[in-house]
Scaffold this active site. Sequence first.
Site, PDB file in Angstrom:
ATOM      1  N   SER A  99      -3.940  -5.320  -2.795  1.00 26.51           N
ATOM      2  CA  SER A  99      -2.479  -5.275  -2.856  1.00 26.51           C
ATOM      3  C   SER A  99      -1.978  -4.816  -4.222  1.00 26.51           C
ATOM      4  O   SER A  99      -2.233  -3.703  -4.642  1.00 26.51           O
ATOM      5  CB  SER A  99      -1.917  -6.645  -2.481  1.00 26.51           C
ATOM      6  OG  SER A  99      -0.534  -6.612  -2.292  1.00 26.51           O
ATOM      7  N   ASP A 239       3.847  -1.331  -3.241  1.00 27.56           N
ATOM      8  CA  ASP A 239       2.681  -1.849  -3.957  1.00 27.56           C
ATOM      9  C   ASP A 239       1.445  -1.114  -3.476  1.00 27.56           C
ATOM     10  O   ASP A 239       1.541  -0.139  -2.726  1.00 27.56           O
ATOM     11  CB  ASP A 239       2.564  -3.365  -3.786  1.00 27.56           C
ATOM     12  CG  ASP A 239       2.297  -3.779  -2.350  1.00 27.56           C
ATOM     13  OD1 ASP A 239       2.574  -2.968  -1.438  1.00 27.56           O
ATOM     14  OD2 ASP A 239       1.827  -4.912  -2.114  1.00 27.56           O
ATOM     15  N   ASP A 241      -1.010  -1.486  -1.302  1.00 31.70           N
ATOM     16  CA  ASP A 241      -1.294  -1.244   0.119  1.00 31.70           C
ATOM     17  C   ASP A 241      -0.031  -1.062   0.941  1.00 31.70           C
ATOM     18  O   ASP A 241      -0.087  -1.012   2.172  1.00 31.70           O
ATOM     19  CB  ASP A 241      -2.155  -2.368   0.689  1.00 31.70           C
ATOM     20  CG  ASP A 241      -1.456  -3.724   0.687  1.00 31.70           C
ATOM     21  OD1 ASP A 241      -0.530  -3.911  -0.121  1.00 31.70           O
ATOM     22  OD2 ASP A 241      -1.840  -4.603   1.482  1.00 31.70           O
ATOM     23  N   ASP A 243       2.521  -2.894   1.781  1.00 31.43           N
ATOM     24  CA  ASP A 243       3.156  -3.887   2.646  1.00 31.43           C
ATOM     25  C   ASP A 243       4.377  -4.506   1.974  1.00 31.43           C
ATOM     26  O   ASP A 243       5.078  -5.317   2.569  1.00 31.43           O
ATOM     27  CB  ASP A 243       2.167  -4.967   3.106  1.00 31.43           C
ATOM     28  CG  ASP A 243       1.572  -5.780   1.971  1.00 31.43           C
ATOM     29  OD1 ASP A 243       1.835  -5.473   0.793  1.00 31.43           O
ATOM     30  OD2 ASP A 243       0.828  -6.743   2.276  1.00 31.43           O
TER      31      ASP A 243
END
Length: 447
Positions: A99, A239, A241, A243
Amino acid sequence: MGKYFGTDGFRGEANVNLTAMHAFKIGRFIGWYYGRYHKCSVVIGKDTRRSSYMFEDALSAGLTSTGADVYLLHVTTTPSVSYVVRTGDFDCGIMVSASHNPFYDNGIKLINGNGEKMEQEVIDEVEKYLDSDLESIPYARMEKIGRTVDYFAGRNRYMGYLMSLATHSYRNIKVGLDCSNGSASSIAKGVFDALGAETHVINDAPDGTNINKECGSTHIEELQKYVIGNKLDIGFAYDGDADRCLCVDEKGNVVNGDLILYVAGVYMKQKGTLVNNTVVTTIMSNIGLYKAFDAVGIDYEKTAVGDKYVYECMRENEYKLGGEESGHIIFGKYATTGDGILTSIKLMEVMLASKKKMSELTSPVTIYPQCLKNVKVKSKPEAQQDADVQAAVKEVADKLGEDGRILVRESGTEPVIRVMVEARTDEEAEKCVDYVVDVINKKGHAL
């Protein structure tokens, strides 16, 4: 919390806390667990960290060794893995990402067949196997050995899904995207270009070591400068990834997750799509958000910190909007997890439908100054339950009244007590925090 998996997967420094052998064993267990009664199919996605390729290969080796077939989305976002799993004939999905962490960390996120975070009972079994004998699960042989499939079609299908959610053309709208040199680099620009935006992109040249490095939603100041300098209408920062999403309005002001929840919540209420007239937040959402919701007659729930708990509350009560101040926003009608690019599209819808600038849409909310300090302690329960600490917390709460709040909670992963105060001014917030921290120190709880 388990020994390895937290609320957002198994995360640690690559080849230190999280190794290729961990990934291999996770793959072997998942392949065996879902393949006990039928041929198992698993989707894998990864972000742009250098170690993500290693973990992708190790997971694939573990899965195929037990007979599972692996469908590789390659560099993609966490929500795209969730989408592909829940709309296709797959047993589960795995995302390789840490992340918003720096590049040298990585993580393994497990996603169930409904596109949700994996059930805790399965995680518990994975953890048991990680500490067990590797040979306890049989290897597949001959024609039963699994295979890997390049599955770019799945990612393309996800992009098509995002485009289908847009209700307006983005023609003549100048949009800035900060892709954090991460997963969004492979998807976001293509989506906005296809919808007609004049798309300006920064930090979309990943090299394996620059993910989240002074960019993206955790370093949004770069996008703020970019939006102002290029006179853009709006900007979105993701961010690693993708999400999460934070927004920057046309004036360069940050629109965080709380403000996004307000803008989306008010719009959905007006359209009659805010089920049960409720938005799900966490205990860390700002008191200013709640006052703004009260003013427009929107109800709200508060969960523990973590998008996992937000989604659980939404699912149990059939709510359709929830999220965190950090930018994990879940639109329950369209996704089972936070989705940064989807969040961008929904904010664009509000802007274009209302014909208002983002600064106008967020103007009713006054975000209260916040001070947060962490105190390392010998025992979190003893510090929390100390009568003098509790008395100090109550004294601060009484003093703040309706013009602020205090929250004292234990960290889920560290020997830390977090003391947070929101007040009318920064000075008052810090003064109140220091008062409680001093009591914790004087009572001998601090390390």
